[in-house]
Write an enzyme that holds these catalytic residues in place. Structure first.
Site, PDB file in Angstrom:
ATOM      1  N   HIS B 414       0.827  -1.210   0.000  1.00  0.00           N
ATOM      2  CA  HIS B 414       0.000   0.000   0.000  1.00  0.00           C
ATOM      3  C   HIS B 414       0.856   1.252   0.000  1.00  0.00           C
ATOM      4  O   HIS B 414       0.612   2.187  -0.733  1.00  0.00           O
ATOM      5  CB  HIS B 414      -0.887   0.032   1.257  1.00  0.00           C
ATOM      6  CG  HIS B 414      -2.117  -0.784   1.135  1.00  0.00           C
ATOM      7  ND1 HIS B 414      -2.698  -1.413   2.203  1.00  0.00           N
ATOM      8  CD2 HIS B 414      -2.875  -1.068   0.070  1.00  0.00           C
ATOM      9  CE1 HIS B 414      -3.769  -2.040   1.800  1.00  0.00           C
ATOM     10  NE2 HIS B 414      -3.903  -1.863   0.509  1.00  0.00           N
ATOM     11  N   GLU B 637       5.714 -15.245 -26.568  1.00  0.00           N
ATOM     12  CA  GLU B 637       6.044 -15.272 -25.140  1.00  0.00           C
ATOM     13  C   GLU B 637       6.633 -16.610 -24.746  1.00  0.00           C
ATOM     14  O   GLU B 637       7.318 -16.740 -23.748  1.00  0.00           O
ATOM     15  CB  GLU B 637       4.766 -15.074 -24.298  1.00  0.00           C
ATOM     16  CG  GLU B 637       4.028 -13.817 -24.585  1.00  0.00           C
ATOM     17  CD  GLU B 637       2.542 -13.989 -24.322  1.00  0.00           C
ATOM     18  OE1 GLU B 637       2.087 -13.495 -23.297  1.00  0.00           O
ATOM     19  OE2 GLU B 637       1.844 -14.636 -25.131  1.00  0.00           O
ATOM     20  N   ASP B 661       6.754 -12.514 -19.995  1.00  0.00           N
ATOM     21  CA  ASP B 661       6.552 -13.957 -19.980  1.00  0.00           C
ATOM     22  C   ASP B 661       7.697 -14.684 -20.680  1.00  0.00           C
ATOM     23  O   ASP B 661       8.128 -15.741 -20.238  1.00  0.00           O
ATOM     24  CB  ASP B 661       5.212 -14.316 -20.625  1.00  0.00           C
ATOM     25  CG  ASP B 661       4.063 -14.163 -19.635  1.00  0.00           C
ATOM     26  OD1 ASP B 661       4.313 -14.395 -18.437  1.00  0.00           O
ATOM     27  OD2 ASP B 661       2.953 -13.812 -20.050  1.00  0.00           O
ATOM     28  N   CYS B 705       6.165  -5.505 -26.619  1.00  0.00           N
ATOM     29  CA  CYS B 705       5.193  -4.810 -25.772  1.00  0.00           C
ATOM     30  C   CYS B 705       5.362  -5.147 -24.301  1.00  0.00           C
ATOM     31  O   CYS B 705       4.508  -4.823 -23.490  1.00  0.00           O
ATOM     32  CB  CYS B 705       3.768  -5.094 -26.221  1.00  0.00           C
ATOM     33  SG  CYS B 705       3.283  -6.808 -26.060  1.00  0.00           S
TER      34      CYS B 705
END
Lengths: 206, 766
Positions: B414, B637, B661, B705
């Protein structure tokens, strides 16, 4: 037709339940805690004891006292259930002429009490599976102009059919519901005692 | 004090249970306990008249709690309520609590003069300790508190039922007069008390999991409706959480200043325990509650989670029990909350694990109040903390604090999220480096360096340079990324929500529209029309430049609420991406329809994720049908796809390399697992060799990407390897373009990079 007829009915029920005590317990041993025969016998023997000691002016008082006796003496779930039945039946008869219609209203009130207490539905494999068709047959007979004895005979016959129809059901209420699918194939003890009570009524109330 | 009635078929059972329970409490503090059990000492049965007599015996103005065994006990007790005075019946509560455990809990609680509600609640919780102790496996076998009604809801939240949505659920449930349980139908955990935050957390309910919510009690229907409503709103998690972090603040990744050490262990050494430790605890809790209330009002829901942790009744019970057993308030508090933090750390999920820091923040807030130390938030310099809690991150003066250095690794806590969203320079994972208070320290998150007593002039020069770079890059954002040797690289933006496209500066379109994120907050599948609307909005925000829509990429760590998947032993090697739709293609067909319709209006490319074989490509193309000018590609990937890209791409227009990946599959390392994360380095020469192989053998346009494309220096290397299109996260697009404009691709020694020993050596060459 008065208090005496109802006293005869209760004594006859007590005899019938006593004679069938072993049978009811045998049914209950298959799917419950093997005490229904003994419990009902104990409860109604207490009712007989009460009848021996007390005399009643009104049918409503008689039935309510019988109900309270069952509540305290039966022990199992049928204590509050049959207790409620007789209490409500009695209350409904207070001040009424004992016509077939009035007795029909009383039976309905009693069975509504059973439903409110046990929260059972049709097909849950409970005494209600005998009560429901019995009330229907009784109402139909009365509507068709039958006298009390004929209507009660029709009710008892319908109850017996309802009782037999509980055999394949899977129990959804009471101790038998713990057995789940294994409760199928056995006749419900509560529906059986209800049938005995109605058969006794057909014999004694007319 | 309330009275208690025990209704049982067996007199012996009732008497023994009462014996067990009264043993817990001194004789003069015991509540009145009346028994209505058995028709006599040996005959099983219940008697409504006896129950009503027992009610009369136990009656008290504070109420009566009735514990029951089963069957006729319940009917007789209900009937007894009709026999007694209605005024008395109104203060009698029949509980579904387990007879023995419930009675023990009830007697103990009643002896403290607790209210009927409180005693009943404790009795209903009687089984929790046993279930906890015996573990999840027995929870299903012992559903003693049977729910009257149940509903099923789905966890739609990206991170599952984590602290904040759980806190909202707990807060909601506790406002109703009902016992509510939760069971995770997908992982089999539960049932747990939905009114206890710590119990809800142990469910570890992930996104897409179905929860069975059971409720008993007068408000059962109302609470279930309210829970359904809350679940439909993602348990109050706003969708804005997915928005790109808005820059704000200095937004730099480098900082210098005097070190301010904080977050040290609160010392209990000087604490003197008194004879009112429970009172001191209550006082500290009240003050902490007020502080957190104010923080929540000013800084949002993170503090609602803290508040719920503060008021967690199970945990508080443990603390109070420990104090009652003789511990001082701070010692008890520290121990119990410390254990809770440890329990969170033991959860499977990375995100849930990091919730441990919320627990520690609450622990320390109350400890400071108990011990009487105040922590003053630093206003200048660099805050050095073991871990960054949200309270600190939210309340720092962002315009004055130079930066924050966090010793712990981890980027999804957080505090880290809050600090980033406020544009505060931040570095994580600096470790145990010795920092004297007040010493000048500096860090550069870009290079991952943290220095004590650095060359200040050099650091200030770096800061000036970065500020200049940043200002220049943003000013030049709309210029093309043409390298010094004349190659123009298309730099596009990755889009998860429409706002990403709106905020993007200088993007030449979108190289990746993450449809599973775009519709990830949906509880039901979007219609074709809804998808067309969203795609059109993205294209319009990017001025009609081409957008590359990736078909649903789910599985692995990305479940979709409206496409639940079976739990897999190894989800990253399981049904992911395109694989999911071979067995159930309907959702994919709808999406392809939406893509084709969007393509009729605006330039659109489509790409399929997680492709391994030529068969899969053929199947995808068949599902797509006529292309009508649509450009079609696949993600690369999987190493197998990279190695045989030539045979996969024969019918395609482009391929796009997903470096995240590809890296984890090539190195067999999970980057979210701290133990092996360093292995999963996108600049590992093995990964770069695969990228090089794809560029040489694809025969079609090659894009990247993944995260690598967002790193300006890596972007230059990718361009030098022959990648012609880079899709980066929004704020990085101007910086990537600026770096490319300064690059001379011909001077990048790609041969040396590919032959490098490891990722560090590659970095040295960049």
């Amino acid at each position: 037709m008065g208090v005496d007829s109802f006293v005869s009915w209760l004594r006859d029920v007590a005899g019938s339940l006593h004679d069938n005590s072993a049978y009811l317990t045998e049914l209950d041993s298959a799917i419950g805690d093997a005490d229904h025969g003994a419990n009902m016998d104990r409860g109604f023997q207490a009712v007989v004891g009460m009848l021996d000691e007390t005399s009643f002016d009104g049918t409503d008082e008689l039935l309510k006292k019988a109900g309270m006796t069952l509540v305290s003496k039966v022990g199992g779930a049928s204590g509050p259930l049959y207790g409620t039945f007789f209490l409500r039946f009695g209350t409904a008869l207070a001040g009424a002429d004992l016509t077939p219609e009035a007795i029909g209203k009383g039976l309905h009130a009693g069975v509504e009490g059973v439903l409110a207490r046990g929260k059972a539905e049709l097909g849950d494999k409970t005494m209600y599976d005998a009560w429901a068709p019995a009330l229907e047959a009784y109402d139909a007979a009365v509507a068709g102009g039958s006298d009390l004895g004929t209507a009660l005979t029709a009710a008892a016959e319908a109850a017996a059919k309802g009782r037999d129809a509980t055999i394949p059901l899977v129990a959804r209420k009471g101790r038998a519901s713990y057995l789940g699918e294994r409760s199928a194939g056995h006749q419900d003890p509560g529906a059986t005692s209800t049938t005995l009570i109605l058969e006794s009524a057909a014999r004694t109330l007319s | 004090m309330i009275g208690i009635v025990v209704v049982s078929h067996s007199r012996a059972l009732a008497e023994a249970a009462v014996g067990l329970a009264t043993e817990m409490v001194a004789e003069d503090k015991r509540p009145v306990i009346a028994i209505a059990a058995g028709l006599d000492t040996t005959t099983f049965g219940t008697d409504a008249m006896a129950v009503s007599e027992a009610l009369g015996t136990a009656d008290s103005p504070d109420g009566v709690l009735v514990l029951l065994d089963l069957g006729s006990a319940v009917l007789s007790a209900e009937m007894a309520l009709e026999f007694v005075d209605p005024e008395m019946a109104a203060r009698v509560r029949l509980t579904s609590a387990p007879l023995v455990e419930g009675l023990v809990a009830a007697v103990v609680t009643a002896s403290t003069d607790a209210s009927l509600d409180a005693v009943a609640a404790e009795a209903e919780r009687g089984l929790v300790g046993k279930q906890d102790h015996l573990g999840v496996a027995t929870a299903d076998a012992a559903p003693v508190v049977e729910a009257d009604r149940t509903v099923e809801v789905v966890v739609g939240n990206e991170h599952g039922l984590h602290a904040r949505p759980a806190a909202r659920l707990v807060g909601l449930v506790n406002g109703f007069d009902a016992v509510v349980t939760l069971t995770d139908l997908d992982n089999g955990k539960g049932p747990v008390d939905a009114g206890s935050l710590s119990m809800v957390a142990t469910l570890n309910a992930q996104q897409g999991h179905r929860l069975r919510v059971g409720a008993s009690g007068v408000a059962a229907d109302a609470v279930l409706a309210a829970v359904e409503d809350l679940a439909a709103q993602n348990f109050g998690d706003a969708v804005v959480e997915k928005a790109a972090p808005s820059p704000g603040g200095s937004g730099l990744d480098v900082a210098i200043g005097p070190a301010v050490l904080a977050g040290a262990q609160v010392s209990l050494g000087d604490y003197v325990a008194g004879d009112n430790e429970l009172g001191r605890l209550d006082e500290a809790l009240a003050t902490a509650g007020e502080q957190l209330d104010e923080l929540r009002d000013n800084h949002g829901d993170i503090f609602a989670a803290h508040l719920a942790l503060l008021g967690d009744r199970k945990v508080l019970d443990d603390v109070r029990a420990s104090i009652a057993a003789g511990a001082s308030a701070p010692a008890a508090w520290k121990q119990v909350y410390g254990e809770l933090a440890t329990a969170f750390e033991g959860l499977d999920d990375e995100y849930q694990r990091e919730r441990a820091q919320d627990v520690r923040a609450v622990r320390d807030r109350v400890l400071r109040l108990l011990v009487g130390v105040t922590e003053v938030a630093p206003t200048d310099g660099i805050l050095v903390v073991p871990e960054l809690d949200a309270a600190t991150a939210a309340t720092l003066d962002a315009t004055r604090i130079a930066g924050i250095a966090v010793r712990a690794a981890g980027t999804t806590g957080h505090g880290v999220i809050v600090a980033r969203s406020r544009g505060i320079p931040l570095i994580t994972g600096i470790g145990d480096v010795d920092v004297p208070p007040g010493a000048v320290v500096s860090f550069d998150a870009r290079t991952g360096s943290f220095e004590v007593a650095p060359d200040e002039e050099r650091v200030r020069a770096t800061i000036t340079e970065r500020e200049g770079e940043r200002a220049q890059a943003i000013a030049d954002a709309d210029l093309p990324a043409t390298t010094r040797d004349g190659r123009t690289i298309d730099v596009l933006v990755n889009v998860g929500v429409v706002q990403d496209a709106v905020d993007a500066r200088g993007a030449d379109g979108s190289g990746l529209v993450r449809t599973e994120v775009l519709f990830g907050d949906r509880r039901t599948a979007p219609t074709v029309d809804e998808q067309v609307d969203a795609f059109r909005a993205i294209a319009q925000a990017l001025g009609g430049k081409p957008i590359t829509i990736r078909t649903w990429d789910i599985g692995g760590d990305k479940p979709l609420p409206f496409l639940p998947q079976d739990r897999e032993a190894n989800p990253f090697l399981g049904e992911r991406g395109l694989r999911v739709f071979r067995r159930r293609p309907e959702l994919l067909r709808d999406q392809l329809e939406a893509i084709r319709r969007t393509a009729a209006e605006t330039p659109v490319h489509v790409m399929f994720p997680m492709v391994t074989t030529a068969d899969e490509v053929a199947w995808a193309l068949q599902e797509l049908g006529p292309r009508d000018g649509l450009e079609v590609g696949i993600m690369v990937e999987v190493p197998a796809a990279a190695l045989r890209v030539g045979s996969l791409a024969t019918e395609l227009d482009f391929v796009s390399i997903g470096t995240n990946d590809l890296t984890q599959y090539t190195t067999a390392a999970d980057r979210t697992n701290a133990a092996v994360a360093p292995l999963a380095d996108g600049l590992d020469p093995a990964v770069l060799q695969l990228i090089d192989h794809v560029v040489r053998n694809a025969g079609v346009r090659v894009a990247v990407c993944g995260d690598l494309a967002s790193d300006p220096h890596a972007a230059v290397l990718l361009a030098a390897l022959g990648v012609s299109e880079l899709s980066a996260v929004g704020p990085q697009v101007p910086l990537v373009k600026a770096q490319l404009r300064q690059a001379d691709l011909g001077r990048v020694d790609t041969a040396a990079v590919l032959a490098a020993r490891d990722a560090d050596q590659v970095r040295g060459l960049l």
